[in-house]
Design a protein around this motif. Structure first.
Motif, mmCIF file in Angstrom:
data_model
loop_
_atom_site.group_PDB
_atom_site.id
_atom_site.type_symbol
_atom_site.label_atom_id
_atom_site.label_comp_id
_atom_site.label_asym_id
_atom_site.label_seq_id
_atom_site.Cartn_x
_atom_site.Cartn_y
_atom_site.Cartn_z
ATOM 1 N N LYS A 82 0.839 -1.208 0.000
ATOM 2 C CA LYS A 82 0.000 0.000 0.000
ATOM 3 C C LYS A 82 0.874 1.259 0.000
ATOM 4 O O LYS A 82 0.650 2.208 0.761
ATOM 5 C CB LYS A 82 -0.951 -0.001 1.204
ATOM 6 N N SER A 109 -6.534 1.090 1.927
ATOM 7 C CA SER A 109 -6.102 0.370 0.732
ATOM 8 C C SER A 109 -5.614 1.383 -0.292
ATOM 9 O O SER A 109 -6.027 2.555 -0.285
ATOM 10 C CB SER A 109 -7.245 -0.463 0.144
ATOM 11 N N ASP A 111 -5.460 1.139 -4.234
ATOM 12 C CA ASP A 111 -5.817 0.240 -5.329
ATOM 13 C C ASP A 111 -5.345 0.717 -6.694
ATOM 14 O O ASP A 111 -5.093 -0.086 -7.586
ATOM 15 C CB ASP A 111 -7.339 0.053 -5.355
ATOM 16 N N SER A 125 -10.265 1.929 -2.065
ATOM 17 C CA SER A 125 -11.544 1.244 -2.235
ATOM 18 C C SER A 125 -12.134 0.765 -0.912
ATOM 19 O O SER A 125 -13.358 0.794 -0.725
ATOM 20 C CB SER A 125 -11.370 0.053 -3.190
ATOM 21 N N ASP A 126 -11.296 0.326 0.018
ATOM 22 C CA ASP A 126 -11.809 -0.187 1.290
ATOM 23 C C ASP A 126 -12.639 0.854 2.030
ATOM 24 O O ASP A 126 -13.604 0.517 2.725
ATOM 25 C CB ASP A 126 -10.655 -0.643 2.182
ATOM 26 N N GLN A 127 -12.265 2.127 1.890
ATOM 27 C CA GLN A 127 -13.013 3.203 2.544
ATOM 28 C C GLN A 127 -13.947 3.933 1.583
ATOM 29 O O GLN A 127 -14.572 4.916 1.971
ATOM 30 C CB GLN A 127 -12.029 4.209 3.160
ATOM 31 N N GLN A 128 -14.014 3.440 0.341
ATOM 32 C CA GLN A 128 -14.849 4.047 -0.687
ATOM 33 C C GLN A 128 -14.597 5.561 -0.756
ATOM 34 O O GLN A 128 -15.490 6.380 -0.575
ATOM 35 C CB GLN A 128 -16.328 3.741 -0.452
ATOM 36 N N HIS A 148 -17.176 0.342 -4.289
ATOM 37 C CA HIS A 148 -15.791 -0.097 -4.353
ATOM 38 C C HIS A 148 -15.345 -0.090 -5.817
ATOM 39 O O HIS A 148 -16.161 -0.048 -6.738
ATOM 40 C CB HIS A 148 -15.647 -1.505 -3.779
#
Length: 372
Positions: A82, A109, A111, A125-128, A148
């Motif tokens: 990351k 994350s 991404d 993406s994990d936290q949008q 996501h």
């Protein structure tokens, strides 16, 4: 249709002459042979520059997932850690974006990313959310997204997110204003039975202020704006392509179909990847059986290069598995240990690689593509 005619006329002009009276001028026809097809590196590249990436406790890479070169700086995404690393053009470590956490300016994350206007946009993406930093990796702002995703890119003021079949609204693309975070549009519907299926591939290509995309098992290139506009079909021949509706299969249906092929070498071509479009050429990759292949068609050449790139005396370190293209340069990397497998009697090792250790960071190869 303007984009299609530009691509076909500029990049694929030879096909209009050799289509044998075919009326389907929207297709790239690719001849695939049963045996392995090789493309000599000498026929593609004019020169190479190797960049050994500095190895230190601050710059140790675990994976290389994306490369972007801007303003004499090499930015490398390492998804496993990351982190985005920054190196200069000699491979010396400069700095890194390493803000994993839940606090201000942090992310859970990392991404994907892109760089524009002296800013780095990252997809967390994990936290949008999408977070924005300057080129010194100082946090500027972020904004929430409704789904996501796995890939992002931009076109002028718009930011595009590819959900990779993970949106509960069954839409693959969302557009936001990249300055304000305002939601603008969504499109690219997919069947509910594909919800949750995710693919490992690049998604976007950019050319002349337009965004292009492609999908697994679809054999097509689309222009991506407020809808998907099909601009080109890639025809490998029926023996090397899945059925037309295969792209809409569920994961279980797809696995059951693929299991018909006891020999992996006989499996059809599943997807294209690493799409790159520019004024001078069209480039993408695909896998035939177990072999990574390239398609490279230059505007000044009548015939496309199709096959796996074969190393040569001048270019001994080609990696077919990871590719990034920057203007007229094909960029790949090899692990340091590859150096030790070469026959030193046949290969003249560049000076900057002679002190490489077996557990050092990877080596980038910047290969200049021939202009004709």
């Amino acid at each position: 249709m303007k984009v299609f005619y530009f691509i076909i006329c500029l990049v694929l002009l030879y096909q209009c002459r050799n289509a044998q009276h075919s009326q389907d001028q929207t297709s790239i026809h690719i001849t695939i042979k049963e045996d392995f097809q090789g493309v000599s590196a000498d026929s593609l590249f004019s020169s190479v520059t190797y960049i050994p990436l500095e190895t230190s406790k601050n710059s140790l890479l675990v994976s290389i997932n994306k490369i972007h070169i801007q303003d004499s700086t090499i930015y490398i995404l390492d998804k496993k850690q990351k982190i985005i690393f920054a190196f200069d053009l000699e491979g010396k470590y400069k700095s890194k974006l390493d803000k994993h956490g839940r606090g201000y300016g942090e992310y859970l994350s990392l991404d994907d990313f892109f760089i524009t206007d002296s800013s780095i946009y990252i997809l967390a993406s994990d936290q949008q959310k999408v977070s924005v930093y300057n080129l010194n990796f100082e946090f500027n702002f972020d904004f929430p997204i409704v789904t996501h995703g796995t890939s992002i890119t931009f076109n002028r003021d718009s930011l595009f997110i590819f959900t990779n079949y993970c949106s509960t609204e069954l839409q693959n693309f969302y557009i936001y204003n990249r300055f304000t975070g305002e939601y603008l549009n969504k499109f690219g519907s997919f069947p509910k039975k594909q919800l949750g299926i995710a693919y490992r591939q690049t998604t976007f290509a950019k050319y002349q202020n337009s965004v292009y995309c492609f999908f697994p098992y679809d054999y097509s290139i689309y222009k991506c704006h407020e809808k998907l506009e099909k601009v080109c079909h890639i025809n490998f021949g029926k023996d090397y392509m899945y059925p037309e509706n295969f792209k809409n299969y569920s994961d279980e249906e797809r696995i059951n179909y693929i299991m018909r092929y006891s020999d992996p070498l006989q499996q059809p071509i599943g997807r294209i990847d690493n799409l790159f479009i520019c004024d001078n050429f069209l480039f993408f990759t695909f896998v035939k059986g177990i072999f990574p292949y390239i398609y490279f068609k230059h505007t000044k050449q009548d015939v496309a290069h199709v096959g796996g790139i074969i190393n040569s005396h001048q270019f001994p370190l080609i990696n077919n598995d990871f590719i990034y293209i920057d203007d007229d340069t094909y960029i790949s990397f090899c692990q340091a240990e590859t150096i030790f497998s070469l026959d030193k009697k046949e290969i003249q090792m560049p000076k900057n690689l002679r002190t490489i250790k077996i557990d050092d960071n990877p080596i980038l190869g910047l290969y200049k593509l021939k202009k004709d």
